[in-house]
Design an enzyme around this catalytic site. Structure first.
Site, short mmCIF file in Angstrom:
data_model
loop_
_atom_site.label_atom_id
_atom_site.label_comp_id
_atom_site.label_asym_id
_atom_site.label_seq_id
_atom_site.Cartn_x
_atom_site.Cartn_y
_atom_site.Cartn_z
N GLY A 108 0.86 -1.08 0.07
CA GLY A 108 0.10 0.03 0.01
C GLY A 108 0.89 1.31 0.10
CD GLU A 131 0.52 -5.61 -2.30
OE1 GLU A 131 0.17 -4.51 -2.15
OE2 GLU A 131 1.46 -6.09 -3.16
#
Length: 257
Positions: A108, A131
């Site tokens: 993020g 991720e």
């Protein structure tokens, strides 16, 4: 604000937002993102602000999302939380935003930096979408903005392996604007913001909108949109002042009107 620090006039016409969860390497929890959304909305409406800088600290811009908040959630939980609606509102900020990145910009954090309009990085900056290593994938634009910035092959490698990209590599591949020594990255971001802030705020908003549209449409539609915004500049006092100043060989005084 608990997790960000906002300085509306860090320099004339330039606001500074600092992500402030140092113990968690500025992990982006829901509250921080909500505070960031609200701060950007307020600064966007402040006529004195012409450029915005978002930064973290020397160790981390943001090391990713707050995994503790997501672990154990179901797909329906995530759908109901709808955390990415906050990102959509951040993306709609009209004023130019510069990310000043040092240390980790991962997951993020990398996506937040890419949501900004320009990125100044320290030589210690590391960009990545790791991720995949925890069984998921980017969800806030990592597969989309990264691909448009650095191309399919490199983006695919980063997304599918979780490998990081150094600041020098990021500059080489067009992800960021420039790399500077760690002690200068925020100063360099302010220099870039000052260059933007001395321009017409009206034209800057319209130009940002047009550049972003180039990623969202085909060439013909993009050119039409650009032309429309170009004509719209002529409804502003800034356009009259800018062209008169050029003819009169003086520095323009833009008012944002």
């Amino acid at each position: 604000m608990e997790f960000i620090l906002v300085t509306p006039q860090a320099q004339p016409h330039i606001a500074l937002i600092q992500l402030n969860r140092p113990k968690e390497l500025n992990a982006l929890n829901l509250q921080l993102m909500g505070e960031l959304r609200d701060a950007l909305k307020e600064l966007d409406e402040n006529e004195e602000i012409r450029a915005i800088i978002i930064t973290g600290n020397a160790r981390a811009f943001a090391a990713g999302a707050d995994i503790k908040q997501m672990a154990g959630k179901t797909a329906i939980d995530m759908l109901n939380i709808d955390q990415f609606s906050t990102w959509d509102q951040i993306r709609k900020t009209k004023k130019p935003i510069i990310a000043a990145v040092s240390g980790f910009a991962l997951g993020g954090g990398c996506e937040l930096a890419m949501t900004c309009d320009m990125i100044v990085a320290s030589e210690t900056a590391m960009f990545g979408q790791p991720e995949i290593k925890i069984g998921v994938m980017p969800g806030a634009g990592g597969t989309q903005r990264l691909t448009k910035a650095i191309g399919k092959a490199k983006a695919m490698e980063m997304v599918l392996t979780g490998k990081f990209m150094t600041a020098d590599e990021a500059e080489k591949h067009g992800l960021i604007n420039r790399v500077v020594p760690v002690e200068l990255y925020l100063e360099e971001a302010f220099k870039l913001a000052a260059d933007v802030a001395q321009m017409s705020p009206v034209a800057a908003k319209l130009a940002k909108e047009a550049v972003n549209r180039s990623f969202e449409t085909n060439l013909d539609e993009g050119l039409y949109f650009e032309r429309k915004n170009f004509y719209l500049c002529f409804a502003s006092e800034d356009q009259t002042e800018g062209m008169n100043a050029f003819v009169e060989k003086r520095k323009p005084e833009f008012k944002g009107r």
